[in-house]
Design an enzyme around this catalytic site. Structure first.
Site, short mmCIF file in Angstrom:
data_model
loop_
_atom_site.label_atom_id
_atom_site.label_comp_id
_atom_site.label_asym_id
_atom_site.label_seq_id
_atom_site.Cartn_x
_atom_site.Cartn_y
_atom_site.Cartn_z
N ASP A 27 -63.13 -27.28 30.59
CA ASP A 27 -63.82 -26.45 29.60
C ASP A 27 -65.34 -26.55 29.75
O ASP A 27 -65.87 -27.61 30.09
CB ASP A 27 -63.41 -26.91 28.20
N ASN A 75 -56.93 -16.15 27.88
CA ASN A 75 -58.16 -15.84 28.61
C ASN A 75 -58.27 -14.37 29.04
O ASN A 75 -59.35 -13.90 29.40
CB ASN A 75 -58.31 -16.74 29.84
#
Length: 247
Positions: A27, A75
């Site tokens: 991340d 995503n």
């Protein structure tokens, strides 16, 4: 006048018990790029280089399984140009990996719904899996178009179909059967999940498998992640007392 910074002491993993299976939520790529005034795809490119480095390091120190969260089912909601850049990056990585990892004793597997990707990407995933399947080193799971809720739903549907066909009886359903119908079937649950970027979320990653996983949150964006950061996380893990609900 010269100012000298105190050198950070080197960490040693000597004598500690390493986790068999590590998960990493990679991340912070976009934020890393934004801090530098760069497009988000630049952060993803830098993050891909860190992924290669950390993967090899995990293999070198004796980790048996590594699962990295590369692209989630959520995503796809990102801006179209960013998703397009990621698909291009995945294609480049998969092409390079066929030669890049050929001398590494690493078994490459992709977990997630491959059907969401282009036929070209699906073929490259299959080629990478086939070319590495006979190796006997670390297993690298790359989670792409992966979401743990989706994974569990798929497992339930698979089990339900077998019950309906008479292949299984309802009484056969237990935790092991559910685990055996997940993408990670046959692998141990992760002992440790590391999340760089300082976010305190699991983000739909390995919900079933992480029932008793130790978590280490690190306040460092993924493109800045170093081998020493992994060492630090491993030392933190080694100091934990894992009781699995007992005393």
């Amino acid at each position: 006048m010269a100012i000298f910074k105190k050198k950070k002491p080197e960490l040693s993993l000597e004598g500690i018990v390493l986790p068999k299976h590590i998960g990493i939520i990679m991340d912070g790529n976009g934020r890393w790029a934004k801090k530098r005034g760069l497009p988000r795809k630049a952060g993803h490119r830098e993050g891909a280089q860190v992924f290669r480095k950390i993967t090899r390091y995990c293999s070198e120190i004796g980790i048996k399984y590594l699962t990295v969260y590369a692209f989630s089912t959520e995503n796809w909601k990102r801006p179209e140009d960013e998703v397009g850049a990621l698909m291009g990056l995945f294609k480049s990585y998969l092409e390079e990996a066929l030669s890049d990892f050929k001398d590494d004793d690493i078994v490459v597997r992709f977990i997630g719904d491959k059907s969401g990707f282009s036929p070209e990407l699906q073929a490259l995933m299959t080629e990478n899996e086939e070319s590495s399947k006979n190796r006997d080193g670390m297993v690298l799971n790359i989670a792409m178009n992966y979401g743990s809720r989706d994974e569990i739903v798929r497992a339930v549907k698979s089990i339900s179909a077998k019950v309906k066909s008479g292949e299984l009886d309802e009484s056969d359903i237990d935790e092991k059967l559910v685990s055996d119908n997940l993408y990670t079937a046959g692998q141990p649950d992760p002992d440790l999940i590391i999340r760089p970027s300082g976010e305190y979320r699991i983000s739909n990653f390995m919900l079933w498998q992480a029932a008793y996983t130790e978590f280490v949150i690190m306040n460092k964006l993924w493109p800045d992640f170093q081998k020493s950061d992994l060492d630090e996380a491993l030392l933190i893990y080694a100091q934990r007392s894992r009781r699995y609900g007992g005393i």
